[in-house]
Design a protein around this motif. Sequence first.
Motif: not given
Length: 238
Positions: A66-74, A76-78, A83-84
């Motif tokens: 879960n921690h790894i998935e959360q880091l991956e989401e963060e 991706t968001l960054l 890019t934006t």
Amino acid sequence: MSQRKKKGSTSETPPVSLTDDMVSQYLLNNPDFFIRNARQIEQMRVPHPVRDSISLVEWQMGRQRNHIEQLEEEITLLMEQATTNEILFTRLINLQCQLVQADSLQDLLDRLRQWARSLGLVDATIRLFNEKWHLGAPSDFTHLSLPRQSFESMRIQRLGSRNQYLGPLNGPEILLLMPEAKMVGSVALSLLGKRGDLGMVIFTSRDPQHYQQGMGTLILDQLSLILPGLLSRWIEPV
């Protein structure tokens, strides 16, 4: 001889009620506990919302996943935000280059309008508070003039203490700011100058949902500072 025990007395130590803090502190003070009790740890079960119970090892692995998935989401968001921001920065630089090359006020207005339409917008409009600029006759741009007092009630209702407004406008508001505009769904409006007292730039879209409160205002912020200096090349400030 040792003294006899009184009747009804006991030599047993009363049980100690362990708290979470006590257990946590013990484990912190004894980091080799899990090594010394590896077999028992492997056999421990903890509650699980789906599978009733799982092993402590499975529980820990699940937490790590879960921690790894959360880091991956963060991450991706960054990356998406980066890019934006890069796209916005490129657009802003392009707009600045276009505006500084203008050789007349009409050319400046046309370049701003063309830039807006290249983004799929309907139009870009500039209105200037006549208390801050010399826009009276014989100027050819009296249509840019707007009495600040006539805008004040709208400013209080729509902008409050902010310098930007993103969202829809009602009929009277559109008529006040853009008398000739048609099919205005939503607008991005930014007051000009550091104090927002020089006028405004307005971008319009046919889509009522295109501009909404909470969206980024990076380009609007920069334009509000850039445009007054460019406009002063052809319009004298008061």
